[in-house]
Motif scaffolding. Structure first.
Motif, PDB file in Angstrom:
ATOM      1  N   SER A  14      11.712   4.347  -6.686  1.00 16.90           N
ATOM      2  CA  SER A  14      12.905   4.941  -7.558  1.00 16.90           C
ATOM      3  C   SER A  14      12.451   6.194  -8.303  1.00 16.90           C
ATOM      4  O   SER A  14      11.358   6.519  -7.988  1.00 16.90           O
ATOM      5  N   PHE A  20      11.623  -0.031  -5.053  1.00 17.07           N
ATOM      6  CA  PHE A  20      13.077  -0.592  -5.363  1.00 17.07           C
ATOM      7  C   PHE A  20      13.084  -2.103  -5.197  1.00 17.07           C
ATOM      8  O   PHE A  20      13.810  -2.482  -6.182  1.00 17.07           O
ATOM      9  N   GLU A  21      12.294  -2.899  -4.553  1.00 17.74           N
ATOM     10  CA  GLU A  21      12.320  -4.222  -4.691  1.00 17.74           C
ATOM     11  C   GLU A  21      12.168  -4.840  -6.055  1.00 17.74           C
ATOM     12  O   GLU A  21      12.527  -5.585  -6.557  1.00 17.74           O
ATOM     13  N   LYS A  23      11.923  -3.005  -8.990  1.00 19.32           N
ATOM     14  CA  LYS A  23      13.360  -2.766  -9.836  1.00 19.32           C
ATOM     15  C   LYS A  23      14.491  -3.685  -9.655  1.00 19.32           C
ATOM     16  O   LYS A  23      15.057  -4.050 -10.836  1.00 19.32           O
ATOM     17  N   LEU A  24      14.786  -3.979  -8.403  1.00 18.27           N
ATOM     18  CA  LEU A  24      15.980  -4.994  -8.144  1.00 18.27           C
ATOM     19  C   LEU A  24      15.679  -6.124  -8.788  1.00 18.27           C
ATOM     20  O   LEU A  24      16.410  -7.041  -9.324  1.00 18.27           O
ATOM     21  N   ASP A  27      16.169  -5.973 -12.577  1.00 17.76           N
ATOM     22  CA  ASP A  27      17.585  -5.961 -12.690  1.00 17.76           C
ATOM     23  C   ASP A  27      18.419  -7.118 -12.695  1.00 17.76           C
ATOM     24  O   ASP A  27      19.118  -7.543 -13.407  1.00 17.76           O
ATOM     25  N   MET A  28      17.784  -8.139 -11.614  1.00 13.08           N
ATOM     26  CA  MET A  28      18.134  -9.397 -11.553  1.00 13.08           C
ATOM     27  C   MET A  28      17.631 -10.379 -12.902  1.00 13.08           C
ATOM     28  O   MET A  28      18.589 -11.232 -13.202  1.00 13.08           O
ATOM     29  N   ARG A  75      19.514  -1.225   0.740  1.00 18.86           N
ATOM     30  CA  ARG A  75      19.760  -1.643  -0.371  1.00 18.86           C
ATOM     31  C   ARG A  75      20.711  -2.513  -0.548  1.00 18.86           C
ATOM     32  O   ARG A  75      20.711  -3.232  -1.677  1.00 18.86           O
ATOM     33  N   PRO A  79      19.649  -7.572  -1.898  1.00 18.19           N
ATOM     34  CA  PRO A  79      19.667  -8.401  -3.132  1.00 18.19           C
ATOM     35  C   PRO A  79      20.184  -9.985  -2.560  1.00 18.19           C
ATOM     36  O   PRO A  79      19.764 -10.689  -3.299  1.00 18.19           O
TER      37      PRO A  79
END
Length: 86
Positions: A14, A20-21, A23-24, A27-28, A75, A79
């Motif tokens: 990112s 990305f994983e 960061k995801l 966020d979760m 992406r 999720p």
């Protein structure tokens, strides 16, 4: 191949330099108001045609190189898998 792994790594970074994983998951955690329980996710890239994603086990998926290269689609597909492990 090593080149594909490097390409995927570069694709998934990112703007702040995190995967990305990762960061995801962060966020979760914010959305759920708690830290994620420890889990392992094994993503195996396979040299198959098309944008395919096969879940072999709750913590292991096969993903085609074409899907990994299409960052927007990847992406969107990831999720729900992470939610199940969360």
């Amino acid at each position: 191949s090593n080149a594909r792994h490097q390409e995927h790594g570069a694709t998934m970074l990112s703007s702040v330099g995190d995967l990305f994983e990762t960061k995801l998951v962060r966020d979760m955690e914010r959305a759920h108001g708690r830290a994620a329980q420890p889990f392992r996710l094994w993503i195996t890239e396979i040299p198959a045609e098309g944008q395919q994603f096969w879940q072999l086990r709750p913590d292991h998926v096969l993903v085609t190189a074409d899907l990994l290269r299409d960052t927007a689609v990847y992406r969107r597909r990831l999720p729900p898998l992470l939610e199940a492990l969360f």
